[in-house]
Design an enzyme around this catalytic site. Structure first.
Site, PDB file in Angstrom:
ATOM      1  N   LYS A 224      53.957  57.293  14.669  1.00 52.16           N
ATOM      2  CA  LYS A 224      53.414  58.668  14.534  1.00 52.16           C
ATOM      3  C   LYS A 224      52.171  58.666  13.654  1.00 52.16           C
ATOM      4  CE  LYS A 224      56.383  61.329  11.876  1.00 52.16           C
ATOM      5  NZ  LYS A 224      55.737  61.774  10.871  1.00 52.16           N
ATOM      6  N   SER A 225      52.299  57.745  12.739  1.00 50.34           N
ATOM      7  CA  SER A 225      50.858  57.975  11.886  1.00 50.34           C
ATOM      8  C   SER A 225      49.677  57.751  12.677  1.00 50.34           C
ATOM      9  CB  SER A 225      51.070  56.876  10.579  1.00 50.34           C
ATOM     10  OG  SER A 225      52.166  57.519   9.755  1.00 50.34           O
TER      11      SER A 225
ATOM     12  N   ARG B 102      46.291  60.328  13.822  1.00 47.13           N
ATOM     13  CA  ARG B 102      44.885  59.708  13.445  1.00 47.13           C
ATOM     14  C   ARG B 102      44.047  59.590  14.585  1.00 47.13           C
ATOM     15  NH1 ARG B 102      48.495  58.957   9.471  1.00 47.13           N
ATOM     16  NH2 ARG B 102      47.661  58.336   7.400  1.00 47.13           N
TER      17      ARG B 102
ATOM     18  N   ARG C  37      56.313  71.931   0.141  1.00 46.54           N
ATOM     19  CA  ARG C  37      55.937  70.537  -0.165  1.00 46.54           C
ATOM     20  C   ARG C  37      54.599  70.602  -1.072  1.00 46.54           C
ATOM     21  NH1 ARG C  37      56.778  66.496   4.709  1.00 46.54           N
ATOM     22  NH2 ARG C  37      55.883  64.951   3.142  1.00 46.54           N
TER      23      ARG C  37
ATOM     24  N   GLN D  21      48.705  60.034   2.994  1.00 47.46           N
ATOM     25  CA  GLN D  21      48.429  61.329   3.698  1.00 47.46           C
ATOM     26  C   GLN D  21      47.307  61.956   2.530  1.00 47.46           C
ATOM     27  OE1 GLN D  21      51.924  64.074   3.759  1.00 47.46           O
ATOM     28  NE2 GLN D  21      52.522  62.882   5.560  1.00 47.46           N
TER      29      GLN D  21
ATOM     30  N   ASP E 137      59.176  55.525   4.222  1.00 48.86           N
ATOM     31  CA  ASP E 137      59.953  56.373   5.399  1.00 48.86           C
ATOM     32  C   ASP E 137      61.352  55.729   5.816  1.00 48.86           C
ATOM     33  OD1 ASP E 137      58.169  58.190   5.228  1.00 48.86           O
ATOM     34  OD2 ASP E 137      57.023  57.497   7.142  1.00 48.86           O
TER      35      ASP E 137
ATOM     36  N   ARG F 103      65.195  63.567  -0.220  1.00 49.19           N
ATOM     37  CA  ARG F 103      66.103  62.283   0.361  1.00 49.19           C
ATOM     38  C   ARG F 103      67.020  61.544  -0.623  1.00 49.19           C
ATOM     39  NH1 ARG F 103      61.463  60.527   4.775  1.00 49.19           N
ATOM     40  NH2 ARG F 103      61.707  61.944   6.414  1.00 49.19           N
TER      41      ARG F 103
ATOM     42  N   ARG G 179      64.798  61.719   9.863  1.00 49.14           N
ATOM     43  CA  ARG G 179      65.145  60.308   9.364  1.00 49.14           C
ATOM     44  C   ARG G 179      66.591  60.187   8.838  1.00 49.14           C
ATOM     45  NH1 ARG G 179      60.544  58.077  10.677  1.00 49.14           N
ATOM     46  NH2 ARG G 179      58.507  58.948  10.022  1.00 49.14           N
TER      47      ARG G 179
HETATM   48  C1  S3P Z   1      52.376  59.233   6.395  1.00 52.23           C
HETATM   49  C2  S3P Z   1      52.422  59.059   5.070  1.00 52.23           C
HETATM   50  C3  S3P Z   1      53.589  58.973   4.321  1.00 52.23           C
HETATM   51  C4  S3P Z   1      54.947  58.975   5.119  1.00 52.23           C
HETATM   52  C5  S3P Z   1      54.711  59.959   6.119  1.00 52.23           C
HETATM   53  C6  S3P Z   1      53.649  59.618   7.123  1.00 52.23           C
HETATM   54  C7  S3P Z   1      51.030  59.360   6.949  1.00 52.23           C
HETATM   55  O1  S3P Z   1      53.469  60.055   3.354  1.00 52.23           O
HETATM   56  O2  S3P Z   1      56.114  59.241   4.407  1.00 52.23           O
HETATM   57  O3  S3P Z   1      55.784  60.215   6.972  1.00 52.23           O
HETATM   58  O4  S3P Z   1      50.938  59.313   8.146  1.00 52.23           O
HETATM   59  O5  S3P Z   1      50.023  59.278   6.347  1.00 52.23           O
HETATM   60  P1  S3P Z   1      52.750  60.053   1.836  1.00 52.23           P
HETATM   61  O6  S3P Z   1      51.454  59.078   2.137  1.00 52.23           O
HETATM   62  O7  S3P Z   1      52.347  61.360   1.517  1.00 52.23           O
HETATM   63  O8  S3P Z   1      53.915  59.245   0.964  1.00 52.23           O
END
Ligand code: S3P
Length: 430
Positions: free
Chosen positions: A20-21, A25, A120, A168, A314, A345, A389
């Site tokens: 996903k990440s 990107r 958030r 993030q 995660d 969570r 999750r």
């Molecule tokens: C992610 C970073 C994580 C993660 C999220 C995806 C990302 O969050 O929990 O599911 O894709 O950069 P944080 O970096 O804010 O902790």
């Protein structure tokens, strides 16, 4: 809704969908290049589709073909003003990373999300982006989305120390840095996932990154190159834990991303005496990939230290499931970030574990789980709290029980793993 009545075993081989990440990107950064970039094994889940829809609204063109996507990059100045509010849905990654991009664009935009995202914290990006010269505002005293961004100000590079490690936030600032004058430096207390840095390096950007330190030197055009998105380690984790806790089980998960900033769960599980093998290690587009085998194990408890939390952030819900069936008390502390995810969570694991008959203690920053290989799951009606999750973790937990467990609101699983149900139930048997 799932209704699961175990106990099950799990056997066979599976591929989990793209990371996903990395998927987020791949489309964001490709759109900044001037090339056509082919992205294979892209994750077409709700979260990534929200990023894609936003990119479309700001002028990015693309072609979808099965599990691939071709992005037609148009350079840093090719984005256009959207004619509507940009909607990130449930995706924190979409809203945070794209805000960095929108601050570098020459127009006004509004970006919003669902109830969870709009509650958030966004001040963690608003403050440093403002320091870079961006005009970005949020509700609740500039702390929350919807966010309004008045582009057009030339951004300047800054040196920013992040209080709580977050990939993030780091990625948001790294993307904004591409539009800035002068270098941007980002320092974090702990190492967080470095997919953005790796992809920028792969695209030829001038970047230095070393653990907790990232420096972006703008000016050089990104050069788009094709990407294969590795299988998502966080999705693989559900199958790994199922293989470990269920009896007579052996599961192989192929082509999984094992970037070390992301896969620390493997180290933890090995310390818990898990039967795990990593094979066929290789590197594709600057990311490590491997096949992972997990077999039934006699797990023992573990004490998890704060410094590694960003590298398992995660996976803590599914790790908690492993802990419930490990011998002894597992302690997870220093993890208050968990309260700020798709759901709180710490609270949601605590509530649902208790309902299922697992002894658990809640700390402000973590959990204490009283594990036992013979833990008896109680028949219960469990809630996902709309958190993908949590839903998937509870499903894996229920496979171990021997009475009916119902998990409500499992639609949220589509945000990261639309085929979870079919893949899991193809591999399990009683
Ligand atoms: C992610 C970073 C994580 C993660 C999220 C995806 C990302 O969050 O929990 O599911 O894709 O950069 P944080 O970096 O804010 O902790």
């Amino acid at each position: 809704m799932f209704e699961i009545c175990g106990p099950y075993t799990i056997n066979g081989s599976v591929e989990v969908p793209g990371d996903k990440s990395i998927s987020h990107r791949s489309i964001i950064l490709s759109s900044i290049t001037k090339e056509k970039v082919q992205i294979d094994n892209f994750l077409f889940s709700q979260d990534c589709l929200n990023t894609l829809k936003i990119l479309k609204k700001i002028g990015v063109k693309y072609i979808i073909n099965k599990d691939s996507i071709l992005i037609e990059g148009h350079g840093v100045s090719g984005f256009i003003e959207p004619d509507d509010i940009l909607y990130a849905g449930n995706s924190g990654t979409s809203i945070r990373l794209l805000s960095g991009l929108l601050c570098g664009c020459n127009f006004m935009s509004i970006i919003s999300g669902d109830e969870s995202v709009n509650n958030r914290p966004m001040d963690r990006i608003i403050r440093p982006l403002t320091a870079m010269g961006a005009r970005i505002y949020g509700r609740d005293g500039n702390k929350k989305a919807p966010l309004v961004i008045f582009g057009g100000n030339k951004l300047k590079g800054i040196k920013h120390e992040i209080n709580v490690s977050s990939a993030q936030v780091k990625s948001c600032l790294s993307i904004a840095a591409l539009f800035a004058e002068g270098p941007t430096e980002i320092i974090q207390p702990e190492i967080s996932r470095d997919h953005t840095e790796r992809m920028l390096e792969y695209f030829g950007s001038e970047i230095i990154f070393d653990g907790k330190y990232t420096k972006i030197i703008p000016g050089k055009d990104l050069k788009g190159k094709d990407i294969f998105v590795p299988g998502d380690f966080s999705s693989a984790a559900f199958f790994i834990i199922a293989g470990l806790i269920l009896k007579n089980s052996k599961i192989i998960i192929k082509n999984v991303g094992i970037n070390p900033t992301r896969s620390y769960l493997l180290n933890i599980l090995k310390e818990m005496d898990a039967n795990i093998e990593i094979k066929n290690e290789r590197t594709k587009n600057n990311e490590k990939i491997a096949d992972i085998t997990a077999s039934s194990s006699n797990l023992k408890s573990i004490n998890i230290k704060e410094g590694v939390i960003p590298n398992i952030i995660d996976e803590i819900p599914i790790l908690s499931v492993a802990a419930a069936f490990a011998e002894g008390i597992t302690i997870i502390r220093g993890a208050k970030e968990l309260r700020l995810k798709e759901s709180d969570r710490i609270k949601t694991i605590f509530n649902e574990f208790k309902k299922a008959g697992i002894k658990v203690h809640e700390y402000p920053d973590g959990l204490e789980i009283y594990g036992n290989p013979n833990t008896k799951i109680k028949s219960a009606n469990l809630k996902s709290y709309g958190d993908h999750r949590i839903a998937m973790s509870l499903a894996v937990m229920a496979l171990k029980g021997n009475c009916k467990v119902r998990i409500n609101n499992t639609k949220c699983i589509n945000t990261s793993f639309p085929e979870f149900e079919s893949k899991l139930f193809n591999l399990v048997s009683r």
